[in-house]
Design a protein around this motif. Structure first.
Motif, PDB file in Angstrom:
ATOM      1  N   PRO A 214       2.618  10.292  -4.275  1.00  0.00           N
ATOM      2  CA  PRO A 214       2.699  11.449  -3.358  1.00  0.00           C
ATOM      3  C   PRO A 214       2.640  11.063  -1.886  1.00  0.00           C
ATOM      4  CG  PRO A 214       0.520  11.269  -4.280  1.00  0.00           C
ATOM      5  CD  PRO A 214       1.324  10.211  -4.942  1.00  0.00           C
ATOM      6  N   ASP A 215       1.878   9.971  -1.541  1.00  0.00           N
ATOM      7  CA  ASP A 215       1.822   9.544  -0.139  1.00  0.00           C
ATOM      8  C   ASP A 215       1.487   8.065  -0.107  1.00  0.00           C
ATOM      9  OD1 ASP A 215      -1.270   9.228   0.325  1.00  0.00           O
ATOM     10  OD2 ASP A 215      -1.026  11.167  -0.688  1.00  0.00           O
ATOM     11  N   ALA A 216       1.731   7.447   1.050  1.00  0.00           N
ATOM     12  CA  ALA A 216       1.570   6.001   1.171  1.00  0.00           C
ATOM     13  C   ALA A 216       0.131   5.566   0.922  1.00  0.00           C
ATOM     14  CB  ALA A 216       2.025   5.553   2.555  1.00  0.00           C
ATOM     15  N   GLN A 217      -0.834   6.319   1.423  1.00  0.00           N
ATOM     16  CA  GLN A 217      -2.233   5.910   1.286  1.00  0.00           C
ATOM     17  C   GLN A 217      -2.654   5.841  -0.172  1.00  0.00           C
ATOM     18  OE1 GLN A 217      -4.920   8.138   3.720  1.00  0.00           O
ATOM     19  NE2 GLN A 217      -6.750   7.353   2.708  1.00  0.00           N
ATOM     20  N   SER A 218      -2.305   6.862  -0.957  1.00  0.00           N
ATOM     21  CA  SER A 218      -2.691   6.876  -2.375  1.00  0.00           C
ATOM     22  C   SER A 218      -2.038   5.733  -3.137  1.00  0.00           C
ATOM     23  CB  SER A 218      -2.290   8.213  -3.008  1.00  0.00           C
ATOM     24  OG  SER A 218      -2.923   9.290  -2.362  1.00  0.00           O
ATOM     25  N   VAL A 219      -0.754   5.501  -2.855  1.00  0.00           N
ATOM     26  CA  VAL A 219      -0.029   4.446  -3.575  1.00  0.00           C
ATOM     27  C   VAL A 219      -0.609   3.076  -3.246  1.00  0.00           C
ATOM     28  CG1 VAL A 219       2.192   3.291  -3.804  1.00  0.00           C
ATOM     29  CG2 VAL A 219       2.099   5.783  -3.744  1.00  0.00           C
ATOM     30  N   ASN A 221      -3.580   2.321  -1.991  1.00  0.00           N
ATOM     31  CA  ASN A 221      -4.956   2.192  -2.499  1.00  0.00           C
ATOM     32  C   ASN A 221      -4.965   1.784  -3.967  1.00  0.00           C
ATOM     33  OD1 ASN A 221      -6.049   2.870  -0.048  1.00  0.00           O
ATOM     34  ND2 ASN A 221      -6.465   4.992  -0.568  1.00  0.00           N
ATOM     35  N   ASP A 222      -4.192   2.492  -4.787  1.00  0.00           N
ATOM     36  CA  ASP A 222      -4.156   2.179  -6.212  1.00  0.00           C
ATOM     37  C   ASP A 222      -3.532   0.812  -6.464  1.00  0.00           C
ATOM     38  OD1 ASP A 222      -5.366   4.532  -6.844  1.00  0.00           O
ATOM     39  OD2 ASP A 222      -3.538   5.603  -7.381  1.00  0.00           O
ATOM     40  N   LEU A 223      -2.478   0.500  -5.732  1.00  0.00           N
ATOM     41  CA  LEU A 223      -1.791  -0.762  -5.965  1.00  0.00           C
ATOM     42  C   LEU A 223      -2.680  -1.962  -5.635  1.00  0.00           C
ATOM     43  CD1 LEU A 223       0.997  -2.119  -6.671  1.00  0.00           C
ATOM     44  CD2 LEU A 223       1.221  -2.410  -4.217  1.00  0.00           C
ATOM     45  N   LEU A 224      -3.387  -1.895  -4.512  1.00  0.00           N
ATOM     46  CA  LEU A 224      -4.226  -3.030  -4.138  1.00  0.00           C
ATOM     47  C   LEU A 224      -5.423  -3.190  -5.072  1.00  0.00           C
ATOM     48  CD1 LEU A 224      -4.150  -3.011  -0.234  1.00  0.00           C
ATOM     49  CD2 LEU A 224      -2.827  -4.368  -1.842  1.00  0.00           C
ATOM     50  N   ASN A 225      -5.918  -2.080  -5.622  1.00  0.00           N
ATOM     51  CA  ASN A 225      -6.962  -2.190  -6.649  1.00  0.00           C
ATOM     52  C   ASN A 225      -6.424  -2.898  -7.894  1.00  0.00           C
ATOM     53  OD1 ASN A 225      -9.168  -0.990  -5.329  1.00  0.00           O
ATOM     54  ND2 ASN A 225      -8.436   1.059  -5.787  1.00  0.00           N
ATOM     55  N   ARG A 226      -5.201  -2.505  -8.319  1.00  0.00           N
ATOM     56  CA  ARG A 226      -4.574  -3.177  -9.468  1.00  0.00           C
ATOM     57  C   ARG A 226      -4.292  -4.641  -9.153  1.00  0.00           C
ATOM     58  NH1 ARG A 226      -5.425   1.442 -10.518  1.00  0.00           N
ATOM     59  NH2 ARG A 226      -7.436   0.416 -10.783  1.00  0.00           N
ATOM     60  N   TYR A 227      -3.951  -4.902  -7.899  1.00  0.00           N
ATOM     61  CA  TYR A 227      -3.661  -6.272  -7.460  1.00  0.00           C
ATOM     62  C   TYR A 227      -4.886  -7.171  -7.632  1.00  0.00           C
ATOM     63  CZ  TYR A 227      -2.939 -10.005  -3.971  1.00  0.00           C
ATOM     64  OH  TYR A 227      -2.860 -11.202  -3.326  1.00  0.00           O
ATOM     65  N   VAL A 228      -6.036  -6.700  -7.173  1.00  0.00           N
ATOM     66  CA  VAL A 228      -7.271  -7.485  -7.290  1.00  0.00           C
ATOM     67  C   VAL A 228      -7.653  -7.638  -8.754  1.00  0.00           C
ATOM     68  CG1 VAL A 228      -9.723  -7.509  -6.755  1.00  0.00           C
ATOM     69  CG2 VAL A 228      -8.084  -6.854  -4.994  1.00  0.00           C
ATOM     70  N   GLU A 229      -7.523  -6.563  -9.540  1.00  0.00           N
ATOM     71  CA  GLU A 229      -7.844  -6.640 -10.962  1.00  0.00           C
ATOM     72  C   GLU A 229      -6.951  -7.660 -11.666  1.00  0.00           C
ATOM     73  OE1 GLU A 229      -7.481  -2.729 -12.492  1.00  0.00           O
ATOM     74  OE2 GLU A 229      -9.199  -1.925 -11.381  1.00  0.00           O
ATOM     75  N   ALA A 230      -5.657  -7.671 -11.315  1.00  0.00           N
ATOM     76  CA  ALA A 230      -4.729  -8.616 -11.935  1.00  0.00           C
ATOM     77  C   ALA A 230      -5.102 -10.050 -11.607  1.00  0.00           C
ATOM     78  CB  ALA A 230      -3.295  -8.324 -11.475  1.00  0.00           C
TER      79      ALA A 230
END
Length: 291
Positions: A214-219, A221-230
């Motif tokens: 829906p917006d850049a901030q949400s995307v 935020n979620d992507l960088l969390n997945r990035y660290v988890e990966a």
């Protein structure tokens, strides 16, 4: 023949040890193949999400995620990935030696450290070295599970987001091949512009842009969390593959050494037995000559 009996006991003991090390070598070889398949299966996802994160970091510079900001805190965090069990050669020693050098470097700069331990060996080392352990996870088994890993690691991620630590380092053993494993200490946070640029240059220089929903901030935020988890999951998978490879090589070396020791003991036993027989014959001949 008391000496001969003692040597026979030593030979039996070493033979029993050789059976154990041979069995452990075969078990490690079986587990190693599965661990390598799991590690290689996780690599494409990890590499792809790293590339997307680097592109997003350059495509939307007006929004800066907390993971990309630098903090002024005089404290650093370490995620130390080791094994739960020993008998895997110098694998744990090598990565813990690197962690020790990094800790001394930070202490020389006046920076304190706090850590998250993944694995029993790292937990014991950190407790002995005096580095505060704020979270831990042990007994992961032969298969890494992200739901067990992300909880302890999130403690450090939240501390970084709140500005309590200025950097987070991920320490693990990278799998190169069956005979070689390399200790790695990489900066997990902050996600520096240099890292982003180097990853982008490796793929070629392009101008990246995306449509966010829906917006850049949400995307982001979620992507960088997945990035660290990966990255954390990949580090644990690499460490498990390295563990089984190192254990197989160590147990093969132990089995070969046991075979060498058995050969030497048998040679000593035969020499001792021959000496005893020769002595008895000499006594008999001397007695007969005296009569």
């Amino acid at each position: 023949m008391a000496a001969g009996k003692e040597i026979r006991g030593k030979i039996k003991s070493v033979e029993n040890t050789k059976k154990i090390t041979k069995a452990m070598e075969m078990v490690a070889a079986s587990k190693m193949r599965k661990a390598q398949e799991r590690m290689r299966a996780a690599r494409p996802y990890s590499e792809k999400i790293c590339a997307i994160a680097s592109h997003l970091g350059q495509a939307n510079p007006e929004y800066t995620h907390a993971f990309m900001r630098t903090n002024d805190a005089k404290s650093a965090g370490f995620v130390v990935v080791t094994t739960d069990k020993g008998l895997c050669g110098g694998m744990n020693t090598n990565i813990l030696r690197g962690v020790t050098a990094k800790l001394r470097e930070l202490q020389g700069a006046g920076v304190t450290a706090q850590s998250v331990a993944i694995g029993n060996k790292g937990l014991g080392f950190l407790n002995r070295s005096g580095a505060p352990v704020i979270a831990q996870v042990t007994q992961l088994g032969d298969t890494p599970h992200l739901d067990k890993l992300i909880g302890p690691v999130k403690v450090l991620l939240d501390a970084y987001t709140q500005g309590k630590v200025n950097a987070v380092y991920l320490c693990y053993t990278k799998f190169i091949n069956t005979m070689k494993q390399e200790p790695v200490i990489q900066q997990l946070l902050p996600l520096s512009a240099d890292q982003m640029e180097s990853q982008t240059k490796a793929k070629g220089s392009h101008g990246w842009d995306y449509i966010y929903e829906p917006d850049a901030q949400s995307v982001i935020n979620d992507l960088l969390n997945r990035y660290v988890e990966a990255l954390v999951y990949q580090a644990v998978a690499e460490n498990m593959a390295s563990e089984q490879s190192a254990r197989m090589v160590a147990m093969k070396a132990a089995t070969d050494n046991a075979g060498s020791v058995i050969g030497e003991l048998k040679l000593i036993y035969n020499k001792t037995r021959q000496a005893a027989i020769t002595k008895e014959l000499s006594e008999i001949v001397a007695g007969a000559a005296a009569v």
